[in-house]
Enzyme design. Structure first.
Site, PDB file in Angstrom:
ATOM      1  N   ILE A   1     -45.213 -45.511   2.816  1.00 41.87           N
ATOM      2  CA  ILE A   1     -44.746 -45.425   4.200  1.00 41.87           C
ATOM      3  C   ILE A   1     -45.909 -45.230   5.168  1.00 41.87           C
ATOM      4  CG2 ILE A   1     -43.255 -44.162   5.823  1.00 41.87           C
ATOM      5  CD1 ILE A   1     -41.759 -45.945   3.747  1.00 41.87           C
TER       6      ILE A   1
ATOM      7  N   SER B   1     -33.571 -40.834   6.502  1.00 43.01           N
ATOM      8  CA  SER B   1     -34.016 -41.667   5.376  1.00 43.01           C
ATOM      9  C   SER B   1     -33.805 -43.135   5.701  1.00 43.01           C
ATOM     10  CB  SER B   1     -33.224 -41.316   4.113  1.00 43.01           C
ATOM     11  OG  SER B   1     -31.894 -41.801   4.228  1.00 43.01           O
ATOM     12  N   CYS B   2     -34.418 -44.009   4.905  1.00 41.48           N
ATOM     13  CA  CYS B   2     -34.238 -45.447   5.102  1.00 41.48           C
ATOM     14  C   CYS B   2     -32.767 -45.825   4.967  1.00 41.48           C
ATOM     15  CB  CYS B   2     -35.091 -46.228   4.112  1.00 41.48           C
ATOM     16  SG  CYS B   2     -34.879 -45.743   2.392  1.00 41.48           S
TER      17      CYS B   2
ATOM     18  N   THR C   1     -38.697 -46.756  -6.134  1.00 43.80           N
ATOM     19  CA  THR C   1     -39.694 -46.107  -5.280  1.00 43.80           C
ATOM     20  C   THR C   1     -40.708 -45.354  -6.139  1.00 43.80           C
ATOM     21  OG1 THR C   1     -38.339 -44.116  -5.015  1.00 43.80           O
ATOM     22  CG2 THR C   1     -38.092 -45.846  -3.338  1.00 43.80           C
TER      23      THR C   1
ATOM     24  N   THR D   1     -27.849 -39.336  -3.458  1.00 43.39           N
ATOM     25  CA  THR D   1     -28.457 -39.585  -2.153  1.00 43.39           C
ATOM     26  C   THR D   1     -27.702 -38.787  -1.108  1.00 43.39           C
ATOM     27  OG1 THR D   1     -28.890 -41.210  -0.414  1.00 43.39           O
ATOM     28  CG2 THR D   1     -27.073 -41.706  -1.881  1.00 43.39           C
ATOM     29  N   GLY D   2     -28.449 -38.216  -0.195  1.00 41.36           N
ATOM     30  CA  GLY D   2     -27.813 -37.478   0.901  1.00 41.36           C
ATOM     31  C   GLY D   2     -27.581 -38.345   2.117  1.00 41.36           C
TER      32      GLY D   2
END
Length: 333
Positions: free
Chosen positions: A12, A148-149, A179, A208-209
């Site tokens: 990133i 997040s993305c 990732t 995932t949040g």
């Protein structure tokens, strides 16, 4: 415009620098304790996913020189030791993935930083998603998160659907590219045993949040969305599957029309729309947060529908980091 520093020159961090160059934002300093300046040149110049950097990059007297402009390089493990002020950096992109709370990210202020943008979700920093809740930003906020993305992909779509048809409840699945935190072959992974399995060999269910985080940027959806991820053996580009129950009846064509309208209007550049026969690699290098795939979605009835949206989880997200900083600068001025 205020100058930018980047802490952490990983996937990133490097792509935020590329995005800054594309968008005319000035990066004046980079800190990474694990990479010397010559290695930075190499990593920035060559990218297996996004291709070779189109401009010039070199090392000169300890500086990273990109397109003829000198960028100060620091090599500090402790963010309190980074002398951002000496380089004129005021807005810091915190992209190490380590300092993701207000307390930890505030370490940058000791070296002269004025604002910190965390390029990850945060447990306590206010979270912003471009196109969704930027108006909630106020200049007294010192540390913020760009979420997040996946939240950046999901939230704009969820906002359009909720504003027009009301989301009663929904579940999200992201089919997510590999990732850097994953393993090349099976290895130990703390408490998340499945995450330690070989990334190139497996489809890996993961937490995932991202969906719950939508409730933080769109308060009306708090408690109405949750979700999970499948990590798959692709290097980049992910896709969100959002399945929702609607409060207002709608045909799939009506839903498509509203998403198209938003993509050409208030969410232009953030949300995109396609009716092409696309697959994941078609979105490598796409700068949108979310690209709605009109042909992939499917309704069960007029109140229950599955919606599909693609995202370059690296480059789309990195562009939003710069967009958020530019917005902050416009309000802080």
């Amino acid at each position: 415009m205020s100058k930018i520093g980047i802490n952490g020159f990983g996937r990133i961090g490097r792509l935020v620098l590329r995005a800054a160059l594309d968008k005319g934002a000035e990066v004046v300093a980079v800190n990474d304790p694990f990479i010397d300046v010559n290695y930075m040149v190499y990593l920035f110049k060559y990218d297996s996913t996004h291709g070779r950097f189109k401009g010039t990059v070199a090392a000169d007297g300890g500086f990273l020189v990109v397109n003829g402009k000198k960028i100060t390089v620091f090599c500090e493990r402790d963010p309190t030791n980074i002398n951002w002020a000496s380089a004129g950096a005021e807005y810091i992109v915190e992209s190490t993935g380590v300092f993701t709370t207000i307390d930890k990210a505030s370490a940058h202020f000791k070296g002269g930083a004025k604002k910190v943008v965390i390029s990850a979700p945060s447990a306590d920093a206010p979270m912003f998603v471009c196109g969704v809740n930027l108006e909630a930003y106020s200049p007294d906020m010192k540390v913020v998160s760009n979420a997040s993305c996946t939240t950046n992909c999901l939230a704009p779509l969820a906002k359009v659907i909720h504003d027009n048809f009301e989301i009663v409840e929904g579940l999200m699945t992201t089919v997510h590219a590999t990732t850097a935190t994953q393993k090349t072959v099976d290895g130990p992974s703390g408490k998340l045993w499945r995450d330690g399995r070989g990334a190139a060999q497996n489809i890996i269910p993961a937490s995932t949040g991202a969906a719950k985080a939508v409730g933080k940027v769109i308060p009306e959806l708090n408690g109405k969305l949750t979700g999970m991820a499948f990590r798959v053996p692709t290097p980049n580009v992910s896709v969100v599957d959002l399945t929702v129950r609607l409060g207002k009846s709608a045909t799939y064509d009506e839903i498509k029309a509203k998403v198209l309208e938003a993509s050409q209007g208030p969410m232009k550049g953030i949300l995109d729309y396609t009716e092409e026969e696309v697959v994941s690699t078609d979105f490598v290098g796409d700068t949108h947060s979310s690209v709605f795939d009109a042909k992939a979605g499917i309704p069960l009835n007029d109140k229950f529908v599955k919606l599909i949206s693609w995202y370059d989880n690296e480059f789309g997200y990195s562009n939003r980091v710069i967009d958020l900083i530019k917005y902050m600068q416009s309000k802080d001025a």
